[in-house]
Design an enzyme around this catalytic site. Structure first.
Site, short mmCIF file in Angstrom:
data_model
loop_
_atom_site.label_atom_id
_atom_site.label_comp_id
_atom_site.label_asym_id
_atom_site.label_seq_id
_atom_site.Cartn_x
_atom_site.Cartn_y
_atom_site.Cartn_z
N HIS A 39 28.22 23.50 149.85
CA HIS A 39 26.94 23.47 149.25
C HIS A 39 25.78 23.79 150.25
CE1 HIS A 39 26.24 20.04 148.43
NE2 HIS A 39 24.98 19.80 148.78
N HIS A 88 20.92 25.06 152.66
CA HIS A 88 20.90 24.57 151.92
C HIS A 88 21.52 25.19 150.58
CE1 HIS A 88 21.37 21.99 148.48
NE2 HIS A 88 20.90 20.85 149.06
#
Length: 154
Positions: free
Chosen positions: A59, A74
């Site tokens: 992620h 992110h």
């Protein structure tokens, strides 16, 4: 002082970092930069700078430039809880990557279906001065991958 152009990691609408619904990003706790609200489709997230892929999680990833500038991408907020679901990596931690190279395929619809915010913060790690970030694309404007999102001065 060096100037580091930072590319958009995904396409979408630019969001001012202070407006991101997570204080870690909105208050600059990890650094300053900008965020992107991606389209609700499967997208490739690319390297915003060239350098060493210092950290790679499904992620999120951090790239360290040759000048020692660390850039964090992110993919979504709180997406660590998905334990990799919705993300397919295309590189290996420690790789040398070029700006614009695909790092992770991001399944935005599955992240949104899990009830998570898909916004993508892109920040200069440990940057404590928001004035050192020169945003190239304003909040609410569209950006495409490979387009300069902001320039960092260090």
């Amino acid at each position: 002082m060096s100037r580091t152009p930072v590319l958009a990691a995904v396409a979408g609408k630019v969001v001012a970092l202070r407006d991101v619904a997570d204080p870690v990003f909105s208050q600059g706790m990890v650094g300053y930069g900008a965020a992107i609200d991606p389209p609700h489709e499967v997208v490739d997230a690319v390297a915003p700078v060239g350098g060493t892929l210092l950290k790679l999680m499904p992620h999120a990833y951090v790239i360290l430039t040759g000048d020692g500038v660390g850039v964090l991408v992110h993919l979504g907020l709180d997406t660590v809880r998905l334990e990799g679901a919705g993300f397919t990596t295309h590189a290996t931690q420690g790789d040398t990557v070029t700006a614009g190279q695909a790092i992770t395929t991001y399944d935005v619809p599955s992240v949104a279906a899990a009830g998570m915010n898909p916004v993508v913060p892109v920040v200069i790690m440990d940057e404590r001065e928001p004035t050192n970030i020169d945003v190239a694309v304003g909040a609410g404007e569209s950006v495409t991958p490979h387009q300069t999102l902001f320039t960092a001065e260090r």
